[in-house]
Design an enzyme around this catalytic site. Structure first.
Site, PDB file in Angstrom:
ATOM      1  N   CYS A 112      25.767 -33.645 -11.484  1.00  0.00           N
ATOM      2  CA  CYS A 112      24.768 -33.018 -12.400  1.00  0.00           C
ATOM      3  C   CYS A 112      25.693 -32.334 -13.496  1.00  0.00           C
ATOM      4  CB  CYS A 112      24.009 -31.919 -11.616  1.00  0.00           C
ATOM      5  SG  CYS A 112      22.874 -30.910 -12.645  1.00  0.00           S
ATOM      6  N   CYS A 213      19.751 -28.226  -4.915  1.00  0.00           N
ATOM      7  CA  CYS A 213      18.579 -27.786  -5.742  1.00  0.00           C
ATOM      8  C   CYS A 213      17.444 -28.912  -5.454  1.00  0.00           C
ATOM      9  CB  CYS A 213      18.854 -27.630  -7.264  1.00  0.00           C
ATOM     10  SG  CYS A 213      19.128 -29.149  -8.061  1.00  0.00           S
TER      11      CYS A 213
END
Length: 398
Positions: A112, A213
């Site tokens: 990410c 997440c």
């Protein structure tokens, strides 16, 4: 110089803050606003599915986006939300599932950072005329005069070792480091929360995210099974000595070093020592079979002052961290005809392909980060390596 090492007044320095909706990035925005910088807050919407949207602390989903907006309203700074769902799925979620299907243990936070936050968001910050992109990571950066290049910076571990995120940032490139700023590197988490309270931020008591997440309730297997059904195919649980001990419901449910929940009872403590994706086998053995002394790396990101070949050609003494929860230990980095590899002076257990080996100048806080690479494979004891090789060469029964 201002507090961010720019030779101009704070009010003439534009900073974009990557805001996840958590307390850390919110305090970063508050600190920079208080110091007089021209601050913009940007939140990336990365996914929007099921329970994650309504779960506080999930990062970059519904509730967290709203929290970031409210913080920016309190601070009196602009706030923008950018939709990066498709990009996030392509560069983070899909590779995450593919890695597990291959028997690896991936680190989605690194992917990410490198494909979304420190690439796409950084480019957006530059397009907005920002002098830097600031984040809420617990890590430090400082000017590096040794480089002889203006604006060149180096990474260091933070003051708060319990919150150290340097292991997850090893792949940050030199160009990205030069543009990024990390205002929380000199603070403890307690000090960060105290500042949030002092600033009257709505997230001051918000819990930290503990899960990946985009994985609601930590059930990463649900996502992998949906994207890579083959990862859930049943197979054998096999001892290093060749004995078939039982069956499993998919290698995706296992990771290197795992002891609990293996699914076999033999009267001896057994650990997962290898995941054979091709043969759909979970290979187990005694704890001593886990001890790793050498790891081979891929996608190496070297942040030393010289070229990797020059610095590590004869062996580069440093400290290595092969798991996020383990302290750095003495090691030697090599770069030669055998590849890029790290010899660990103290054996480490539970070293998994897909994880990272991150290198430091010292074992404690404020040590310099020399970069690192993803673990491609590892070498254990001679006996364990020989047993594993023989087992992998043996045909799998249909």
């Amino acid at each position: 110089m201002n507090t961010l090492d720019f030779d101009k007044r704070p009010e003439d320095t534009r900073i974009v803050v990557a805001m996840s909706g958590g307390v850390d990035s919110s305090v970063v925005a508050g600190i920079l606003k208080r110091e007089g910088y021209d601050v913009l807050g940007i939140t990336l919407q990365l996914y929007d599915h099921g329970a994650a949207v309504h779960r506080a602390g999930s990062c970059c989903a519904g509730q967290d986006i709203d929290d970031a907006r409210r913080v920016c309203e309190t601070l009196g700074i602009p706030h923008y939300v950018l939709d990066y769902e498709a990009r996030f799925r392509e560069t983070v979620i899909n590779p995450f599932a593919e890695a597990y299907a291959m028997g690896e243990t991936p680190i989605p936070c690194v992917a990410c950072n490198q494909t979304v936050k420190f690439a796409d968001l950084l480019a957006t910050a530059q397009e907005l005329g920002a002098d830097a992109l600031a984040t809420g990571h617990y890590i430090r950066s400082r000017p590096n005069p040794v480089s002889g290049q203006p604006g060149r910076r180096a990474l260091y571990r933070p003051i708060d070792s319990d919150r150290d995120q340097s292991w997850f940032l090893f792949a940050t490139t030199q160009e990205q480091i030069d543009y990024l700023r990390f205002p929380l590197g000199g603070l403890s988490k307690a000090e960060t929360r105290a500042l949030a309270e002092e600033m009257g931020l709505v997230v001051a008591k918000k819990a930290d995210s503990q899960d990946i997440c985009f994985v609601p309730q930590g059930k990463y297997t649900d996502i992998i099974n949906k994207l890579k059904p083959n990862a859930a195919l049943a197979g054998d649980i096999v001892h290093l000595d060749g004995r078939v001990l039982g069956r499993h419901d998919g290698i995706v449910h296992y990771t290197i070093g795992q002891r609990r929940g293996i699914g076999v009872a033999t009267g001896e403590p057994l650990y997962v020592v290898h995941l054979d994706a091709r043969g759909r086998r979970v290979i187990v053995g005694p704890r001593e079979a886990l001890e790793t002394r050498r790891v081979y790396l891929r996608d190496m990101n070297w942040l030393g002052d010289g070229a990797l070949a020059a610095d590590a050609g004869q062996g580069f003494t440093c400290f290595a961290k092969v798991r996020s929860t383990r302290p750095p230990t003495e090691a030697v980095l090599h770069a030669d005809e055998n590849g890029i590899y790290v010899d660990l002076m103290t054996g480490e257990a539970g070293v998994a392909p897909g994880q990272a080996c991150v290198l430091y100048s010292a074992p404690g806080p404020d040590a310099r980060v020399y970069g690192g690479g993803f673990i491609d494979r590892s070498e254990r004891s001679v006996d364990a390596e020989a047993s594993l090789k023989a087992l992998l060469e043996k045909p799998v029964a249909a």
